[in-house]
Design a protein around this motif. Structure first.
Motif, mmCIF file in Angstrom:
data_model
loop_
_atom_site.group_PDB
_atom_site.id
_atom_site.type_symbol
_atom_site.label_atom_id
_atom_site.label_comp_id
_atom_site.label_asym_id
_atom_site.label_seq_id
_atom_site.Cartn_x
_atom_site.Cartn_y
_atom_site.Cartn_z
ATOM 1 N N PRO A 171 0.984 -1.161 -0.073
ATOM 2 C CA PRO A 171 -0.064 -0.065 -0.020
ATOM 3 C C PRO A 171 0.876 1.273 -0.073
ATOM 4 O O PRO A 171 2.099 1.492 0.694
ATOM 5 N N CYS A 172 0.283 2.343 -0.495
ATOM 6 C CA CYS A 172 1.152 3.545 -0.843
ATOM 7 C C CYS A 172 1.002 4.370 0.624
ATOM 8 O O CYS A 172 0.021 4.383 1.442
ATOM 9 N N ALA A 173 2.116 4.807 1.041
ATOM 10 C CA ALA A 173 2.134 5.389 2.297
ATOM 11 C C ALA A 173 1.164 6.709 2.520
ATOM 12 O O ALA A 173 0.622 6.789 3.636
ATOM 13 N N LEU A 174 1.188 7.523 1.497
ATOM 14 C CA LEU A 174 0.208 8.640 1.625
ATOM 15 C C LEU A 174 -1.072 8.661 1.423
ATOM 16 O O LEU A 174 -2.000 8.957 1.923
ATOM 17 N N GLY A 175 -1.209 7.858 -0.016
ATOM 18 C CA GLY A 175 -2.818 7.478 -0.310
ATOM 19 C C GLY A 175 -3.335 8.387 -0.898
ATOM 20 O O GLY A 175 -4.526 8.186 -1.583
ATOM 21 N N LEU A 176 -2.760 9.862 -1.317
ATOM 22 C CA LEU A 176 -3.566 10.817 -1.917
ATOM 23 C C LEU A 176 -2.634 11.247 -3.091
ATOM 24 O O LEU A 176 -1.248 11.461 -2.497
ATOM 25 N N LEU A 252 -21.913 4.416 6.428
ATOM 26 C CA LEU A 252 -21.437 5.621 6.873
ATOM 27 C C LEU A 252 -19.847 5.389 7.039
ATOM 28 O O LEU A 252 -19.351 4.285 7.412
ATOM 29 N N LEU A 253 -19.110 6.249 6.033
ATOM 30 C CA LEU A 253 -17.622 6.318 6.213
ATOM 31 C C LEU A 253 -17.214 7.358 7.176
ATOM 32 O O LEU A 253 -17.504 8.773 6.809
ATOM 33 N N GLY A 254 -16.895 7.028 8.405
ATOM 34 C CA GLY A 254 -16.708 7.756 9.541
ATOM 35 C C GLY A 254 -15.497 8.682 9.380
ATOM 36 O O GLY A 254 -14.306 8.091 8.699
ATOM 37 N N PHE A 255 -15.189 9.587 10.300
ATOM 38 C CA PHE A 255 -14.097 10.180 10.577
ATOM 39 C C PHE A 255 -14.289 10.886 11.984
ATOM 40 O O PHE A 255 -14.995 11.656 12.306
ATOM 41 N N GLY A 256 -13.161 10.489 12.787
ATOM 42 C CA GLY A 256 -13.421 10.591 14.445
ATOM 43 C C GLY A 256 -14.147 9.732 15.006
ATOM 44 O O GLY A 256 -14.689 8.621 14.483
ATOM 45 N N PRO A 257 -14.574 9.828 16.218
ATOM 46 C CA PRO A 257 -15.407 8.978 17.218
ATOM 47 C C PRO A 257 -16.843 8.981 16.863
ATOM 48 O O PRO A 257 -17.473 9.408 17.716
ATOM 49 N N VAL A 258 -17.155 8.738 15.523
ATOM 50 C CA VAL A 258 -18.610 8.392 15.165
ATOM 51 C C VAL A 258 -19.079 7.049 15.498
ATOM 52 O O VAL A 258 -18.719 6.183 14.931
ATOM 53 N N PRO A 259 -20.261 6.986 16.045
ATOM 54 C CA PRO A 259 -20.927 5.490 16.159
ATOM 55 C C PRO A 259 -21.408 5.314 14.900
ATOM 56 O O PRO A 259 -21.861 6.015 14.025
ATOM 57 N N GLY A 260 -21.707 3.707 14.749
ATOM 58 C CA GLY A 260 -22.239 3.266 13.672
ATOM 59 C C GLY A 260 -21.707 3.254 12.160
ATOM 60 O O GLY A 260 -22.325 2.944 11.160
ATOM 61 N N ALA A 261 -20.246 3.711 12.182
ATOM 62 C CA ALA A 261 -19.713 3.989 11.052
ATOM 63 C C ALA A 261 -19.437 2.275 10.374
ATOM 64 O O ALA A 261 -18.959 1.566 11.157
ATOM 65 N N SER A 262 -19.534 2.315 8.907
ATOM 66 C CA SER A 262 -19.320 0.794 8.464
ATOM 67 C C SER A 262 -17.968 0.776 8.494
ATOM 68 O O SER A 262 -17.382 -0.148 8.626
ATOM 69 N N LEU A 263 -17.324 1.769 7.831
ATOM 70 C CA LEU A 263 -15.758 2.040 7.942
ATOM 71 C C LEU A 263 -15.385 3.348 8.604
ATOM 72 O O LEU A 263 -16.262 4.317 8.577
ATOM 73 N N ASN A 264 -14.283 3.386 9.192
ATOM 74 C CA ASN A 264 -13.612 4.741 9.640
ATOM 75 C C ASN A 264 -12.454 5.246 9.053
ATOM 76 O O ASN A 264 -11.378 4.371 9.437
ATOM 77 N N LEU A 265 -12.499 6.385 8.384
ATOM 78 C CA LEU A 265 -11.095 6.591 7.828
ATOM 79 C C LEU A 265 -10.163 6.991 8.824
ATOM 80 O O LEU A 265 -8.948 6.655 8.677
ATOM 81 N N SER A 266 -10.524 7.767 10.133
ATOM 82 C CA SER A 266 -9.593 7.598 11.123
ATOM 83 C C SER A 266 -10.316 7.901 12.571
ATOM 84 O O SER A 266 -10.802 8.882 12.950
ATOM 85 N N PRO A 267 -10.707 6.783 13.375
ATOM 86 C CA PRO A 267 -11.334 6.838 14.364
ATOM 87 C C PRO A 267 -10.941 8.013 15.615
ATOM 88 O O PRO A 267 -11.594 8.949 16.229
ATOM 89 N N SER A 268 -9.744 8.158 15.538
ATOM 90 C CA SER A 268 -9.001 9.214 16.192
ATOM 91 C C SER A 268 -9.087 10.732 15.498
ATOM 92 O O SER A 268 -8.656 11.634 16.132
ATOM 93 N N GLY A 269 -9.370 10.806 14.520
ATOM 94 C CA GLY A 269 -9.669 11.960 13.658
ATOM 95 C C GLY A 269 -8.381 12.673 13.218
ATOM 96 O O GLY A 269 -7.964 13.727 13.132
ATOM 97 N N ASP A 270 -7.330 11.726 12.755
ATOM 98 C CA ASP A 270 -6.127 11.961 12.365
ATOM 99 C C ASP A 270 -5.974 12.142 10.754
ATOM 100 O O ASP A 270 -6.355 11.143 10.122
ATOM 101 N N PRO A 271 -5.950 13.394 10.076
ATOM 102 C CA PRO A 271 -6.197 13.469 8.643
ATOM 103 C C PRO A 271 -5.062 12.721 7.886
ATOM 104 O O PRO A 271 -5.283 12.298 6.687
ATOM 105 N N ALA A 272 -3.815 12.458 8.409
ATOM 106 C CA ALA A 272 -2.875 11.606 7.652
ATOM 107 C C ALA A 272 -3.424 10.294 7.461
ATOM 108 O O ALA A 272 -3.325 9.564 6.505
ATOM 109 N N GLU A 273 -4.065 9.713 8.516
ATOM 110 C CA GLU A 273 -4.443 8.257 8.507
ATOM 111 C C GLU A 273 -5.746 8.196 7.607
ATOM 112 O O GLU A 273 -5.667 7.264 6.796
ATOM 113 N N ALA A 274 -6.413 9.254 7.695
ATOM 114 C CA ALA A 274 -7.440 9.371 6.831
ATOM 115 C C ALA A 274 -7.226 9.485 5.378
ATOM 116 O O ALA A 274 -7.887 8.802 4.552
#
Ligand code: TXA
Ligand code: MG
Length: 320
Positions: A171-176, A252-274
């Motif tokens: 996988p690519c490190a940055l992804g964008l 739901l594609l989540g970002f941050g601590p949102v309940p009920g997400a199918s997948l979460n870009l970054s549960p901690s809300g980190d833009p690099a991880e997202a």
């Protein structure tokens, strides 16, 4: 079917041989997988446009291992030197005037007097570029308008039948994709937000970046990256932005601590991880056969600017 190559020296040499012979090789960079072709070989580039199904007015980024390898090809302005010094190798593309001695095929520029160039940071990309010993044009290795690939499997799924080889570097490190800055004039302009946040580019330039003029207002060559068609980077599913929760069976594609997400870009809300998860999670939802995706809000700063740019294009009305 494309040959799947490893990242050992012999495989890199094989890939470089295919490129020198006019073939098409997909390879990992730190941003996304690129589909490489010899930038000096018009026949190879014609095949590349055909494989991508890309409208031929959309020019290509030329990749080189170092700024030195580009000195005879483009006219490096003082802003270009500063940005390259600060961010290369890395996720930054510079648009510059082609020099008199430029060896790039005119197909690279799709009729413009400029060329886009970058020195990628990924070690596999750097080794391949050195082995090839010539400039390599590489758009993202997806069919035109589709999601950018961040794994070799994504590339095979989209282009496996039409290209010669894929180097699997994981996988690519940055992804964008890279940020694109037009530094061909004394008015540096951000054509595409990407891996280097605009704030960091402006800090090095010591001045704010101009933004492209809306299409059709400038009379001269387009100032926005011609490839930036509104609908782009699109998954098969419909996309709804800034969603607080999902409705009517949306995934739901989540970002941050949102309940009920199918997948979460970054549960901690980190833009690099997202950023690293964005395209792979959209690919994953497509593979699951999801028809509607709702995406949590993402703050419009730093890498969030590029993430939101891609999401807006994914959500834009699609051409019929
Ligand atoms: O991270 C990246 O930049 C990846 C990796 C593979 O390096 N490449 C990539 O290429 O995203 P592509 O072809 O998907 O996007 C290139 C963008 C297009 O929007 C194109 O219009 C713009 O760069 N571009 C290329 N040459 C240009 C030029 N001379 N003037 C303005 N825009 C240009
Ligand atoms: Mg692309």
């Amino acid at each position: 079917m494309a040959k799947l190559l490893e990242t050992d020296d012999k495989s890199i040499e094989d890939a470089a041989d295919i490129l020198r012979a006019g073939g098409l090789v997909a390879f990992p960079t730190e941003t996304v997988y690129g589909l490489g072709a010899d930038a000096t070989n018009s026949a190879a580039l014609a095949r590349l446009y055909e494989a991508k199904g890309r409208p031929d007015f959309n020019p290509l980024i030329v990749h080189a291992p170092t700024i030195e390898a580009l000195r005879d090809e483009v006219i490096l302005t003082p802003s270009a030197e500063r940005l390259a010094h600060a961010f290369w190798p890395g996720p930054l593309t510079l648009v510059l005037q082609r020099s008199e001695s430029c060896r790039f095929s005119p197909l690279v520029s799709a009729g413009l007097p400029t060329a886009a160039v970058r020195a990628p940071a990924g070690s596999v990309a750097a080794r391949l570029l050195r082995a090839a010993g010539r400039p390599i044009a590489a758009p993202s290795a997806n069919r035109s308008g589709r999601l950018s690939p961040t794994t070799a499997q994504h590339v095979l799924g989209d282009l496996g039948e039409t290209i010669d080889a894929v180097i699997d570097g994981g996988p690519c490190a940055l992804g964008l994709e890279s940020s694109i800055v037009d530094v061909s004039t004394d008015r540096p302009t951000l054509l595409r937000p990407g891996g280097v946040p605009p704030e960091e580019l402006e800090a090095v330039l010591g001045a704010p970046l101009a933004r492209p003029e809306p299409e059709g207002e400038s009379g001269s060559a387009p100032r926005s990256a011609p490839g930036l068609l509104q609908s782009h980077y699109a998954p098969r599913a419909a996309v709804r932005l800034n969603a607080k929760s999902s409705v009517n069976g949306e995934a739901l594609l989540g970002f941050g601590p949102v309940p009920g997400a199918s997948l979460n870009l970054s549960p901690s809300g980190d833009p690099a991880e997202a950023a690293a998860n964005l395209f792979s999670m959209l690919h994953e939802l497509d593979a699951l056969g999801v028809s509607d995706i709702a995406v949590s809000p993402i703050p419009e700063q730093g890498l969030g600017i590029a993430i939101n740019d891609r999401l807006r294009r994914a959500a834009a009305p699609r051409p019929a």
